[in-house]
Design a protein around this motif. Structure first.
Motif, short mmCIF file in Angstrom:
data_model
loop_
_atom_site.label_atom_id
_atom_site.label_comp_id
_atom_site.label_asym_id
_atom_site.label_seq_id
_atom_site.Cartn_x
_atom_site.Cartn_y
_atom_site.Cartn_z
N LEU A 9 0.82 -1.20 0.00
CA LEU A 9 0.00 0.00 0.00
C LEU A 9 0.86 1.26 0.00
CD1 LEU A 9 -2.87 -0.88 2.50
CD2 LEU A 9 -3.08 -0.47 0.06
N ALA A 10 1.97 1.23 0.72
CA ALA A 10 2.86 2.39 0.78
C ALA A 10 3.50 2.68 -0.58
CB ALA A 10 3.94 2.17 1.84
N ARG A 11 3.68 1.65 -1.40
CA ARG A 11 4.30 1.84 -2.72
C ARG A 11 3.30 2.26 -3.78
NH1 ARG A 11 7.01 -3.24 -1.52
NH2 ARG A 11 5.44 -4.19 -2.85
N MET A 12 2.02 2.19 -3.46
CA MET A 12 1.00 2.52 -4.47
C MET A 12 1.00 4.02 -4.78
SD MET A 12 -2.41 0.36 -3.55
CE MET A 12 -3.26 0.97 -4.98
N ASN A 13 0.59 4.32 -5.98
CA ASN A 13 0.39 5.70 -6.38
C ASN A 13 -0.80 6.23 -5.57
OD1 ASN A 13 -0.49 8.05 -7.64
ND2 ASN A 13 0.05 7.31 -9.68
N LYS A 14 -0.57 7.31 -4.83
CA LYS A 14 -1.60 7.83 -3.94
C LYS A 14 -2.84 8.32 -4.69
CE LYS A 14 1.66 8.94 -0.29
NZ LYS A 14 2.28 7.69 -0.48
N THR A 15 -2.64 8.89 -5.85
CA THR A 15 -3.77 9.36 -6.64
C THR A 15 -4.60 8.17 -7.11
OG1 THR A 15 -2.51 11.27 -7.35
CG2 THR A 15 -4.46 10.72 -8.65
N ALA A 16 -3.95 7.13 -7.57
CA ALA A 16 -4.66 5.94 -8.04
C ALA A 16 -5.41 5.27 -6.89
CB ALA A 16 -3.69 4.96 -8.68
N ALA A 17 -4.80 5.22 -5.71
CA ALA A 17 -5.46 4.62 -4.55
C ALA A 17 -6.70 5.42 -4.17
CB ALA A 17 -4.50 4.54 -3.38
N PHE A 18 -6.57 6.75 -4.18
CA PHE A 18 -7.71 7.60 -3.86
C PHE A 18 -8.83 7.43 -4.87
CE2 PHE A 18 -10.01 11.56 -4.62
CZ PHE A 18 -10.63 11.72 -3.39
N LEU A 19 -8.49 7.45 -6.15
CA LEU A 19 -9.51 7.32 -7.19
C LEU A 19 -10.18 5.94 -7.14
CD1 LEU A 19 -7.81 9.15 -10.18
CD2 LEU A 19 -9.70 9.96 -8.74
N GLY A 20 -9.40 4.91 -6.86
CA GLY A 20 -9.97 3.57 -6.74
C GLY A 20 -10.94 3.47 -5.56
N ALA A 21 -10.55 4.03 -4.42
CA ALA A 21 -11.43 4.02 -3.24
C ALA A 21 -12.67 4.86 -3.51
CB ALA A 21 -10.68 4.54 -2.02
N ALA A 22 -12.50 6.01 -4.15
CA ALA A 22 -13.65 6.86 -4.46
C ALA A 22 -14.61 6.16 -5.42
CB ALA A 22 -13.18 8.19 -5.06
N ALA A 23 -14.07 5.42 -6.38
CA ALA A 23 -14.92 4.68 -7.32
C ALA A 23 -15.70 3.59 -6.60
CB ALA A 23 -14.07 4.08 -8.44
N LEU A 24 -15.07 2.91 -5.66
CA LEU A 24 -15.77 1.87 -4.90
C LEU A 24 -16.87 2.46 -4.02
CD1 LEU A 24 -12.88 -0.53 -3.88
CD2 LEU A 24 -14.74 -0.98 -5.48
N VAL A 25 -16.59 3.60 -3.40
CA VAL A 25 -17.62 4.26 -2.58
C VAL A 25 -18.77 4.70 -3.47
CG1 VAL A 25 -18.12 6.29 -1.16
CG2 VAL A 25 -16.05 4.95 -0.74
N PHE A 26 -18.47 5.28 -4.61
CA PHE A 26 -19.50 5.71 -5.55
C PHE A 26 -20.34 4.52 -6.01
CE2 PHE A 26 -20.88 7.27 -9.81
CZ PHE A 26 -21.63 8.35 -9.37
N LEU A 27 -19.68 3.40 -6.28
CA LEU A 27 -20.39 2.18 -6.67
C LEU A 27 -21.31 1.73 -5.55
CD1 LEU A 27 -20.66 -0.13 -8.79
CD2 LEU A 27 -18.89 -1.31 -7.49
N GLY A 28 -20.81 1.75 -4.32
CA GLY A 28 -21.63 1.36 -3.18
C GLY A 28 -22.82 2.27 -2.99
N LEU A 29 -22.65 3.54 -3.28
CA LEU A 29 -23.77 4.48 -3.16
C LEU A 29 -24.80 4.28 -4.25
CD1 LEU A 29 -21.82 7.74 -2.23
CD2 LEU A 29 -23.24 6.33 -0.71
N LEU A 30 -24.35 3.87 -5.43
CA LEU A 30 -25.28 3.69 -6.55
C LEU A 30 -26.01 2.35 -6.52
CD1 LEU A 30 -23.34 5.16 -9.59
CD2 LEU A 30 -25.24 6.16 -8.35
N LEU A 31 -25.36 1.32 -6.01
CA LEU A 31 -26.00 0.00 -5.98
C LEU A 31 -27.16 0.02 -4.99
CD1 LEU A 31 -22.90 -2.35 -6.07
CD2 LEU A 31 -24.61 -2.04 -7.85
N PRO A 32 -28.22 -0.69 -5.30
CA PRO A 32 -29.40 -0.63 -4.44
C PRO A 32 -29.27 -1.46 -3.16
CG PRO A 32 -29.79 -2.10 -6.26
CD PRO A 32 -28.45 -1.48 -6.49
#
Length: 82
Positions: A9-32
């Motif tokens: 996790l420390a070696r990951m690109n911070k922007t990519a990690a943020f965008l990936g987490a944001a996409a998962l949260v957005f998906l969770g908000l959209l799914l019924p």
């Protein structure tokens, strides 16, 4: 095992990690209903794990927003599940 995960996790690109987490949260908000709530709870569990591992090295001012965001995520998941 947790040390390897944290190192990766420390070696990951911070922007990519943020965008990936944001996409998962957005998906969770959209799914019924329970499906979206499950996604949000799984994200919350992962965030709690990371938070517990990084708590000793996290500066005190940065802890408050992290806990607030985590709390909001759990509240939204509970709302979606009901």
């Amino acid at each position: 095992m947790s040390d390897r995960v944290l190192q990766r996790l420390a070696r990951m690109n911070k922007t990519a990690a943020f965008l990936g987490a944001a996409a998962l949260v957005f998906l969770g908000l959209l799914l019924p209903g329970i499906v979206g709530a499950t996604v949000l709870i799984l994200i919350s569990v992962g965030l709690v794990w990371v938070l517990t591992k990084t708590w000793p090295v996290t500066p005190a001012p940065a802890r408050v927003p992290r806990v607030l965001i985590l709390t909001l995520l759990v509240v939204v998941a509970a709302y979606k599940a009901s």
